[in-house]
Every structure is written in C-alpha cells, then in structure tokens.
Write an enzyme that holds these catalytic residues in place. Structure first.
Site, mmCIF file in Angstrom:
data_model
loop_
_atom_site.group_PDB
_atom_site.id
_atom_site.type_symbol
_atom_site.label_atom_id
_atom_site.label_comp_id
_atom_site.label_asym_id
_atom_site.label_seq_id
_atom_site.Cartn_x
_atom_site.Cartn_y
_atom_site.Cartn_z
ATOM 1 N N MET A 30 0.877 -1.312 -0.022
ATOM 2 C CA MET A 30 -0.074 0.136 -0.007
ATOM 3 C C MET A 30 1.092 1.064 -0.028
ATOM 4 S SD MET A 30 -3.479 -1.026 2.140
ATOM 5 C CE MET A 30 -2.705 -0.683 3.528
ATOM 6 N N GLY A 31 2.058 1.156 -0.400
ATOM 7 C CA GLY A 31 3.066 2.349 -0.691
ATOM 8 C C GLY A 31 3.337 2.751 0.766
ATOM 9 N N ALA A 32 4.071 4.064 0.917
ATOM 10 C CA ALA A 32 4.571 4.635 2.205
ATOM 11 C C ALA A 32 5.848 3.518 2.453
ATOM 12 C CB ALA A 32 3.686 4.881 3.419
ATOM 13 N N LEU A 33 6.549 3.179 1.591
ATOM 14 C CA LEU A 33 7.549 2.114 1.601
ATOM 15 C C LEU A 33 8.540 2.409 2.491
ATOM 16 C CD1 LEU A 33 7.961 1.389 -2.192
ATOM 17 C CD2 LEU A 33 6.323 0.340 -0.407
ATOM 18 N N HIS A 34 8.930 1.436 3.183
ATOM 19 C CA HIS A 34 10.166 1.276 4.116
ATOM 20 C C HIS A 34 10.925 0.146 3.807
ATOM 21 C CE1 HIS A 34 7.695 -1.582 6.213
ATOM 22 N NE2 HIS A 34 6.728 -0.672 6.347
ATOM 23 N N HIS A 37 9.289 -3.294 3.454
ATOM 24 C CA HIS A 37 8.721 -3.751 1.908
ATOM 25 C C HIS A 37 10.033 -3.934 1.212
ATOM 26 C CE1 HIS A 37 5.491 -0.544 3.385
ATOM 27 N NE2 HIS A 37 4.809 -1.700 2.981
ATOM 28 N N GLN A 61 -10.380 -2.603 2.350
ATOM 29 C CA GLN A 61 -9.933 -3.379 3.435
ATOM 30 C C GLN A 61 -9.923 -2.174 4.729
ATOM 31 O OE1 GLN A 61 -5.968 -4.111 1.667
ATOM 32 N NE2 GLN A 61 -5.203 -3.672 3.602
ATOM 33 N N LYS A 151 5.222 -9.753 9.604
ATOM 34 C CA LYS A 151 4.692 -8.665 10.255
ATOM 35 C C LYS A 151 2.990 -8.694 10.492
ATOM 36 C CE LYS A 151 3.980 -4.210 11.703
ATOM 37 N NZ LYS A 151 2.622 -3.979 11.029
ATOM 38 N N GLN A 155 -2.665 -12.079 8.170
ATOM 39 C CA GLN A 155 -2.901 -11.840 6.699
ATOM 40 C C GLN A 155 -1.993 -12.777 6.025
ATOM 41 O OE1 GLN A 155 -3.079 -7.773 4.674
ATOM 42 N NE2 GLN A 155 -0.854 -8.421 4.376
HETATM 43 P P1 AMP Z 1 1.418 -2.887 3.455
HETATM 44 O O1 AMP Z 1 2.417 -1.650 2.666
HETATM 45 O O2 AMP Z 1 1.662 -2.388 4.886
HETATM 46 O O3 AMP Z 1 0.259 -3.488 3.069
HETATM 47 O O4 AMP Z 1 2.669 -4.092 3.430
HETATM 48 C C1 AMP Z 1 2.863 -4.687 2.127
HETATM 49 C C2 AMP Z 1 3.378 -5.966 2.516
HETATM 50 O O5 AMP Z 1 4.672 -5.835 3.302
HETATM 51 C C3 AMP Z 1 2.687 -7.050 3.408
HETATM 52 O O6 AMP Z 1 3.113 -8.377 2.942
HETATM 53 C C4 AMP Z 1 3.330 -6.784 4.692
HETATM 54 O O7 AMP Z 1 3.350 -7.793 5.683
HETATM 55 C C5 AMP Z 1 4.839 -6.593 4.253
HETATM 56 N N1 AMP Z 1 5.343 -5.705 5.428
HETATM 57 C C6 AMP Z 1 5.038 -4.542 6.021
HETATM 58 N N2 AMP Z 1 5.691 -4.384 7.196
HETATM 59 C C7 AMP Z 1 6.767 -5.127 7.126
HETATM 60 C C8 AMP Z 1 7.987 -5.423 7.816
HETATM 61 N N3 AMP Z 1 8.365 -4.655 9.116
HETATM 62 N N4 AMP Z 1 8.861 -6.312 7.736
HETATM 63 C C9 AMP Z 1 8.518 -7.153 6.593
HETATM 64 N N5 AMP Z 1 7.538 -6.983 5.877
HETATM 65 C C10 AMP Z 1 6.896 -6.045 6.138
#
Ligand code: AMP
Length: 281
Positions: A30-34, A37, A61, A151, A155
C-alpha cells in the site's frame, strides 16, 4: 523500472515476459515504503527474473474511513526506493482501475475462523477487502511467487488460504521475516505518523513480545499477558489484544502449550495510530 497504471498495459507486458519464460515475483503493497517492504523486493529479486511491486491503498480493506484518509502516501519517494532496490515493474493503479463498477462486482472470499478472531474481530470486513484486492492483483499479475511479510501474521494465513481458493495451486506464498528498527519496533508505514514521544515508547510492543517468548518455560500466560497490558497502558497505549495462538492455524491458547509452535500477537493504539506485531514463541 517500468511503471504501469493500466491493467491492460501491465497484462500485455507480463504476457511478453512470460513468453520469455521469466519467473515473476510479486510484492503487493500500500506504499509509504520502508526497509521492510524493500526486504521483500530483495527476496523477490533473488528468487525470480522479474520483480513486480504494486502500490495500491485498497479502500475495501479499511473498516475505519479515518484510517484510510490518514494513510500515508509518498509515491515519489516510493518510486525512488524501488529504483534503488532494482525493482523491475511497478503497478500503480487508481481506485477506478481496480474497481471500475464499484467493489461488489469483484469476487470476495470467505476465510471462516480466521475472519472471526484478532484482526478479523477488531476490523470487521478487513480480510474480505484484503482477499478481494489481492485476488484481483493476482489475476492481473499472475506471479509464480508471492512475497508477504510475517509482520502481518494473520494476513499471511489468509493469503496462504486464498491461493488454493482461487485455484492457484502452483503459486508459492513466501513469508518474509519482520524488519525492525534498532529498538525492535516493527517497521510500518503507520510509524511515520507517530510523534517523537510516541515513537520513543512504541518499542514497548516488541518488548512485550520478547517477554511473552522468554517466559514460556517459567510462567503462566495469563500472568504475562496482564504484565504486558499494564506495561502498554503505562506507556500510553490502549490494548486491543495480547494473544497467544497455535502458529499453524491461529487457534487461540489460554496458556503456553508444550511441543506446540506458538505465536504471540499484539494490537494496540497510541493516539489514533494502531500498531500490530507478533513473534513466534
Ligand atoms: P503494506 O504496505 O503494509 O500493506 O505491506 C505490504 C507487504 O509488506 C505486506 O506483505 C506486509 O506484511 C509487508 N510488510 C510490512 N511491514 C513489514 C516489515 N516490517 N517487515 C517485513 N514485511 C513487512
């Protein structure tokens, strides 16, 4: 990196790559990547000859409209991070592209028990939306391998169920470890909304998980759970759940169970920011 906004364009491109027998690793976000991701992108690049990331803040969601409105968006910075990571393809669709005739025209899936506990209970409709959007994205991207983060433990279980429900029996669902900040806080897009003082105390969630894990031989879970709830409250968190479950199927456990793979899960809010984390026990 090639960026696509239209379904037809990305489908055509992927079909050409499939003709070249490229193996496709897909990372929906969903972006706001770190860095969490990016660790998924890196794993997908190691295992595949084409890495495809999607950024789509999926409205279906979010059970809480305010949470959706406040969800951080940083597309320019995200593109920069993906370029640096060597991602091959970015799919960046609009809401209208994914749900042209309203959400209800697209398939949803029933995850049964998983939808009734923990995140399912706290966020009614959340996993229905997750299943809907990931199902839709899987139909568009048709990957060989799907990369998701531990994390979001529940899900992960939902998406492991989704693949066979969609008849995608060859799709590998690969669960990647949780990337953490130096103090243990699980990386999350939502962390960037924490104020400085909130950020300082946020590692308490990780500390609680470590405590649940380290006391499994010596304590009763209800005692450790109470300690965690008290600690979270002392740091200004409102606890939604501190739970222990069978790591294989998320059956909730009232106490530690010998010879059983377990997972501890916490959801707590500070201000209007909701954080979740988990740890294998
Ligand atoms: P999101 O953008 O939050 O929907 O996350 C996208 C994907 O990145 C999902 O599969 C998350 O479980 C994964 N993700 C989010 N945070 C982390 C993290 N700290 N470490 C590893 N994977 C992550």
């Amino acid at each position: 990196m090639v960026i696509f906004k239209n379904i037809n364009d990305i489908k055509k491109y992927i079909s050409l790559k499939k003709d070249e027998e490229r193996s496709i690793g897909f990372i929906p976000t969903m972006g706001a990547l770190h860095a969490g991701h990016i660790s998924l992108i890196q794993k997908a690049k190691e295992d595949n000859t084409l890495s495809v990331c999607s950024i789509f803040v999926n409205p279906t969601q979010f059970n809480d409209k305010k949470d959706l409105e406040k969800y951080p968006v940083s597309t320019e910075a995200d593109i920069e991070l993906l370029l640096n990571a060597g991602c091959d393809v970015l799919f960046l669709p609009s809401v209208n592209e994914i749900y042209p005739d309203g959400d209800s025209n697209f398939k949803t899936y029933d995850f049964g028990y998983l939808d009734t506990i923990l995140e399912g209970a706290q966020r009614p409709g959340h996993f229905k939306g997750v299943g809907q959007v990931v199902g839709r994205l899987l139909e568009i991207v048709e990957p060989d391998n799907l990369y998701i983060g531990q994390k979001d433990y529940q899900q992960c279980m939902v998406l492991k169920k989704l693949a066979p429900m969609m008849g995608l029996n060859d799709l590998n669902v690969i669960i990647c470890p949780t990337a953490r900040e130096a103090d243990g806080l699980a990386m999350s897009s939502r962390n960037r909304r924490l104020t400085e003082p909130q950020r300082v105390v946020a590692a308490v969630i990780y500390q609680c998980l470590v405590s649940i894990q380290s006391k499994k031989q010596t304590a009763q879970f209800d005692v450790v759970k109470k300690e965690c709830e008290d600690l979270l409250a002392a740091k200004g968190f409102v606890t939604e759940y501190v739970a222990l479950a069978d790591a294989r199927d998320l059956t909730l456990l009232s106490n530690y169970k010998k010879d059983t793979p377990m997972v501890a899960l916490i959801a707590a809010r500070i201000g209007d920011i909701r954080l979740i984390d988990n740890m294998l026990v």
